[in-house]
Design a protein around this motif. Structure first.
Motif, PDB file in Angstrom:
ATOM      1  N   LEU A   1       2.063   6.910  -6.991  1.00  0.00           N
ATOM      2  CA  LEU A   1       1.130   7.840  -7.627  1.00  0.00           C
ATOM      3  C   LEU A   1       1.684   9.259  -7.688  1.00  0.00           C
TER       4      LEU A   1
ATOM      5  N   ALA B   1       3.221  13.002   0.375  1.00  0.00           N
ATOM      6  CA  ALA B   1       3.672  11.749   1.003  1.00  0.00           C
ATOM      7  C   ALA B   1       5.093  11.869   1.527  1.00  0.00           C
TER       8      ALA B   1
ATOM      9  N   ASN C   1       2.487   1.611  -3.436  1.00  0.00           N
ATOM     10  CA  ASN C   1       1.500   2.037  -4.440  1.00  0.00           C
ATOM     11  C   ASN C   1       1.121   3.495  -4.252  1.00  0.00           C
ATOM     12  N   TYR C   2       0.991   3.906  -2.999  1.00  0.00           N
ATOM     13  CA  TYR C   2       0.613   5.288  -2.699  1.00  0.00           C
ATOM     14  C   TYR C   2       1.684   6.251  -3.193  1.00  0.00           C
ATOM     15  N   ASN C   3       2.947   5.888  -2.935  1.00  0.00           N
ATOM     16  CA  ASN C   3       4.046   6.762  -3.366  1.00  0.00           C
ATOM     17  C   ASN C   3       4.249   6.733  -4.881  1.00  0.00           C
TER      18      ASN C   3
ATOM     19  N   ALA D   1       0.833  -1.208   0.000  1.00  0.00           N
ATOM     20  CA  ALA D   1       0.000   0.000   0.000  1.00  0.00           C
ATOM     21  C   ALA D   1       0.866   1.257   0.000  1.00  0.00           C
ATOM     22  N   ILE D   2       1.948   1.242   0.805  1.00  0.00           N
ATOM     23  CA  ILE D   2       2.844   2.408   0.861  1.00  0.00           C
ATOM     24  C   ILE D   2       3.512   2.634  -0.491  1.00  0.00           C
TER      25      ILE D   2
ATOM     26  N   ASN E   1       2.283  11.294  -5.083  1.00  0.00           N
ATOM     27  CA  ASN E   1       1.624  12.212  -4.140  1.00  0.00           C
ATOM     28  C   ASN E   1       2.662  13.134  -3.530  1.00  0.00           C
TER      29      ASN E   1
END
Length: 269
Positions: A161, A166, A157-159, A154-155, A163
């Protein structure tokens, strides 16, 4: 045959069974106890004696059956609850077996608090609870590993993107490692604090009692000292009689809390 005559004959068969058991003639002992049961099926000790024979042969289903019958006849039988607990644990019925062992420990402490039987029950109860803890620990470890992998994904994948708000991925992953490291500590054996250990046995308290001088000991160990060595406090050397001992409920609660928190996985110094 009259009821009185049947009881006399059954008692003779019980004595024969005891003699056979002492000579390790287990099959003969079982036959003798079975004869006693046939004559007087409402006497609990005949059933527990036969269960003890089956225990010798690791025939745990038969131990369970005989002990359940004995408990129906005599619910306060320490041996019946004890052997029932052993049978259930050996048949992988841990939760039910632990309850039976706890009941036998409760009854044993009430009847003969300083007897060898109480110590034997505690040892088997500790072993059963440790087996249960170990099984649950493995399940928790598997769940933690899966959760850790999911969190890492999840971390990442989030990064990925992009963001801008983040944190740096390394910082997030390091924090994640710390969180899961702390979570795993629950399943790591720990040393018992000194104040929860008896000064005689050096082991964790099972049945702590406090003396007039304010020192706490394991009941059975202190009784042994008073009987074998002399009627005085092992540490202060002050005169001490068994009737002066008082259960240390505060320490008992602290021990129960420690064992509950650490899942019966502890190391003794």
């Amino acid at each position: 045959m009259s009821p009185a005559a049947s009881k006399r004959q059954a008692d003779l068969l019980k004595q024969e069974g005891n003699a056979f058991f002492q000579k390790e003639r287990i099959s003969a002992a079982i036959d003798a106890y079975t004869g006693a049961i046939t004559l007087c099926p409402n006497v609990a000790v005949y059933w527990t004696n036969r269960a003890l024979c089956y225990k010798k042969r690791n025939e745990w289903t038969k131990v369970e059956e005989d002990c359940r019958t004995a408990i129906q006849l005599e619910n306060h039988s320490v041996k019946a609850h004890y052997m029932l607990g052993l049978a259930l644990v050996n048949r992988q019925k841990l939760s039910e077996g632990i309850k039976a062992l706890e009941k036998s420990l409760e009854l044993g402490r009430g009847a003969h608090p300083a007897s060898y039987m109480v110590e034997a029950i505690w040892q088997q109860l500790s072993k059963a609870k440790y087996i249960e803890w170990e099984s649950l620990s493995r399940e928790r470890a598997t769940q933690l590993r899966k959760l850790k992998v999911a969190c890492k994904e999840a971390i990442c994948n989030y990064n990925s993107l992009g963001n801008p708000a983040a944190d740096a991925p390394e910082e997030q992953l390091n924090e994640l490692e710390e969180v899961f490291k702390k979570a795993a500590k629950t399943d790591t054996p720990t040393e018992v604090p000194d104040h929860l250990c008896c000064k005689i046995t050096l082991d964790i308290f099972r049945d702590p009692v406090i003396t007039p001088s304010g020192i706490t000991y394991e009941r059975a160990a202190l009784f042994g000292h008073l009987h074998m060595v002399g009627k005085f406090d092992p540490v202060t050397r002050e005169a001490l009689e068994p009737h002066q001992l008082v259960p240390n409920l505060a320490i008992k609660e602290a021990v129960d809390s420690f064992l509950s928190e650490h899942g019966w996985a502890y190391k003794i110094r």
